[in-house]
Write a protein that holds these residues in place. Sequence first.
Motif, PDB file in Angstrom:
ATOM      1  N   PRO A  30       0.841  -1.201   0.000  1.00  0.00           N
ATOM      2  CA  PRO A  30       0.000   0.000   0.000  1.00  0.00           C
ATOM      3  C   PRO A  30       0.867   1.239   0.000  1.00  0.00           C
ATOM      4  O   PRO A  30       1.935   1.257   0.626  1.00  0.00           O
ATOM      5  CB  PRO A  30      -0.791  -0.134   1.309  1.00  0.00           C
ATOM      6  CG  PRO A  30       0.127  -0.905   2.210  1.00  0.00           C
ATOM      7  CD  PRO A  30       0.852  -1.877   1.314  1.00  0.00           C
ATOM      8  N   VAL A  31       0.422   2.271  -0.701  1.00  0.00           N
ATOM      9  CA  VAL A  31       1.273   3.460  -0.849  1.00  0.00           C
ATOM     10  C   VAL A  31       0.536   4.770  -0.574  1.00  0.00           C
ATOM     11  O   VAL A  31       1.121   5.838  -0.758  1.00  0.00           O
ATOM     12  CB  VAL A  31       1.893   3.520  -2.269  1.00  0.00           C
ATOM     13  CG1 VAL A  31       2.822   2.330  -2.507  1.00  0.00           C
ATOM     14  CG2 VAL A  31       0.834   3.594  -3.356  1.00  0.00           C
ATOM     15  N   ASN A  32      -0.727   4.712  -0.143  1.00  0.00           N
ATOM     16  CA  ASN A  32      -1.467   5.979  -0.068  1.00  0.00           C
ATOM     17  C   ASN A  32      -1.201   6.774   1.202  1.00  0.00           C
ATOM     18  O   ASN A  32      -1.627   7.917   1.312  1.00  0.00           O
ATOM     19  CB  ASN A  32      -2.966   5.765  -0.263  1.00  0.00           C
ATOM     20  CG  ASN A  32      -3.641   4.990   0.843  1.00  0.00           C
ATOM     21  OD1 ASN A  32      -2.989   4.263   1.595  1.00  0.00           O
ATOM     22  ND2 ASN A  32      -4.956   5.106   0.935  1.00  0.00           N
ATOM     23  N   GLY A  33      -0.476   6.208   2.174  1.00  0.00           N
ATOM     24  CA  GLY A  33      -0.079   6.968   3.357  1.00  0.00           C
ATOM     25  C   GLY A  33      -1.207   7.772   3.963  1.00  0.00           C
ATOM     26  O   GLY A  33      -1.031   8.937   4.344  1.00  0.00           O
ATOM     27  N   VAL A  34      -2.359   7.155   4.130  1.00  0.00           N
ATOM     28  CA  VAL A  34      -3.562   7.909   4.451  1.00  0.00           C
ATOM     29  C   VAL A  34      -3.552   8.420   5.896  1.00  0.00           C
ATOM     30  O   VAL A  34      -3.113   7.731   6.817  1.00  0.00           O
ATOM     31  CB  VAL A  34      -4.816   7.041   4.182  1.00  0.00           C
ATOM     32  CG1 VAL A  34      -4.903   5.859   5.140  1.00  0.00           C
ATOM     33  CG2 VAL A  34      -6.080   7.869   4.244  1.00  0.00           C
ATOM     34  N   ILE A  35      -3.992   9.660   6.061  1.00  0.00           N
ATOM     35  CA  ILE A  35      -4.306  10.209   7.384  1.00  0.00           C
ATOM     36  C   ILE A  35      -5.800  10.001   7.590  1.00  0.00           C
ATOM     37  O   ILE A  35      -6.617  10.503   6.809  1.00  0.00           O
ATOM     38  CB  ILE A  35      -3.974  11.708   7.470  1.00  0.00           C
ATOM     39  CG1 ILE A  35      -2.494  11.960   7.171  1.00  0.00           C
ATOM     40  CG2 ILE A  35      -4.361  12.260   8.838  1.00  0.00           C
ATOM     41  CD1 ILE A  35      -1.536  11.407   8.201  1.00  0.00           C
ATOM     42  N   ALA A  36      -6.143   9.227   8.614  1.00  0.00           N
ATOM     43  CA  ALA A  36      -7.537   8.843   8.817  1.00  0.00           C
ATOM     44  C   ALA A  36      -8.014   9.320  10.180  1.00  0.00           C
ATOM     45  O   ALA A  36      -7.233   9.430  11.131  1.00  0.00           O
ATOM     46  CB  ALA A  36      -7.699   7.332   8.698  1.00  0.00           C
ATOM     47  N   ARG A  37      -9.296   9.590  10.248  1.00  0.00           N
ATOM     48  CA  ARG A  37      -9.927  10.027  11.490  1.00  0.00           C
ATOM     49  C   ARG A  37     -10.940   8.971  11.902  1.00  0.00           C
ATOM     50  O   ARG A  37     -12.079   8.966  11.448  1.00  0.00           O
ATOM     51  CB  ARG A  37     -10.631  11.372  11.289  1.00  0.00           C
ATOM     52  CG  ARG A  37      -9.696  12.512  10.897  1.00  0.00           C
ATOM     53  CD  ARG A  37      -8.863  12.989  12.087  1.00  0.00           C
ATOM     54  NE  ARG A  37      -8.081  14.179  11.737  1.00  0.00           N
ATOM     55  CZ  ARG A  37      -6.825  14.146  11.308  1.00  0.00           C
ATOM     56  NH1 ARG A  37      -6.214  12.972  11.168  1.00  0.00           N
ATOM     57  NH2 ARG A  37      -6.169  15.238  11.009  1.00  0.00           N
ATOM     58  N   PHE A  38     -10.486   8.012  12.718  1.00  0.00           N
ATOM     59  CA  PHE A  38     -11.364   6.997  13.266  1.00  0.00           C
ATOM     60  C   PHE A  38     -11.612   7.325  14.729  1.00  0.00           C
ATOM     61  O   PHE A  38     -10.687   7.751  15.432  1.00  0.00           O
ATOM     62  CB  PHE A  38     -10.735   5.605  13.154  1.00  0.00           C
ATOM     63  CG  PHE A  38     -10.336   5.222  11.753  1.00  0.00           C
ATOM     64  CD1 PHE A  38     -11.284   5.053  10.765  1.00  0.00           C
ATOM     65  CD2 PHE A  38      -9.003   5.019  11.436  1.00  0.00           C
ATOM     66  CE1 PHE A  38     -10.917   4.695   9.489  1.00  0.00           C
ATOM     67  CE2 PHE A  38      -8.627   4.650  10.164  1.00  0.00           C
ATOM     68  CZ  PHE A  38      -9.595   4.487   9.181  1.00  0.00           C
ATOM     69  N   GLU A  39     -12.826   7.115  15.188  1.00  0.00           N
ATOM     70  CA  GLU A  39     -13.148   7.429  16.573  1.00  0.00           C
ATOM     71  C   GLU A  39     -12.211   6.671  17.513  1.00  0.00           C
ATOM     72  O   GLU A  39     -12.102   5.449  17.469  1.00  0.00           O
ATOM     73  CB  GLU A  39     -14.596   7.068  16.885  1.00  0.00           C
ATOM     74  CG  GLU A  39     -15.024   7.465  18.290  1.00  0.00           C
ATOM     75  CD  GLU A  39     -16.481   7.155  18.567  1.00  0.00           C
ATOM     76  OE1 GLU A  39     -16.902   7.352  19.718  1.00  0.00           O
ATOM     77  OE2 GLU A  39     -17.187   6.703  17.640  1.00  0.00           O
TER      78      GLU A  39
END
Length: 264
Positions: free
Chosen positions: A174-183
């Motif tokens: 995986p390469v999208n380096g995602v910043i995610a907002r999970f509770e």
Amino acid sequence: MTTDTVTDTPRLRRLGWAGVEIALGDTLLLIDPLENTAPLAPVMGLPRRPLPPVDAPAGTHALITHLHPDHYDRELIARLAVSGTVGCHTPTASALAEHGVTAEAQELGEARRIGPLTVTPVASLDWRGSDCDQVAWIVEGAGVRIIHCGDTMWHGNWWQIARDHGPFDVAFLPVNGVIARFEGYEANVPVTLTPEQAVEAAAALGATAACAIHYELFDNPPAYVEQPDIAARFGRAARERGITPHLVADGEAVPLGGGHVIPA
């Protein structure tokens, strides 16, 4: 076809998102195939383009890296389980059973044969920490060895995986380096590999080539924010490391060897 009569080379194909297809002889194996994106919309948003349908004739086998709905398409996996096997890490087998799927459960490092292929789960890591039950899958056959890394973060197990199982002809990362907002899990730290981290993982694994997966399909700020300039960064980092970079469109073949590289 028996395993003794298989003389061809595995054929690799990138499916949608993180999905990968491996074919050898009469055996067809899918890892993290995805068709149904509706369950993803609340966090990841709508896909930027339609996903290709998954061609899965009777007897197709599947592996899942973990139970996030972008890697575990519940409807599709249930369909595949009717006539093929579904492999998973042992701790996720009970959840699959609740969904009516009888899985072939494997412990980390435990190998299983699927026709001419051998599949082995190894350590991975996601944003939930050590209880995530996520794995990477190693698939070997006809002298070719690949690894599919799901949607892992950076972790320190790369070198042990390389010592135990490497080197690899292709690493799917995986390469999208995602910043995610999970509770309960909010931080300005990528929860999947960035393009540069993916290349470093491929180098640590001893991979000849790295194929980018898990990118440029979902971007849904502020809940799910992808890295910018993924293709250029991935290609540049790979070439600096002497690794063949592959950016392959949905449904296209992934070459073994040095072909089909990203333009400079």
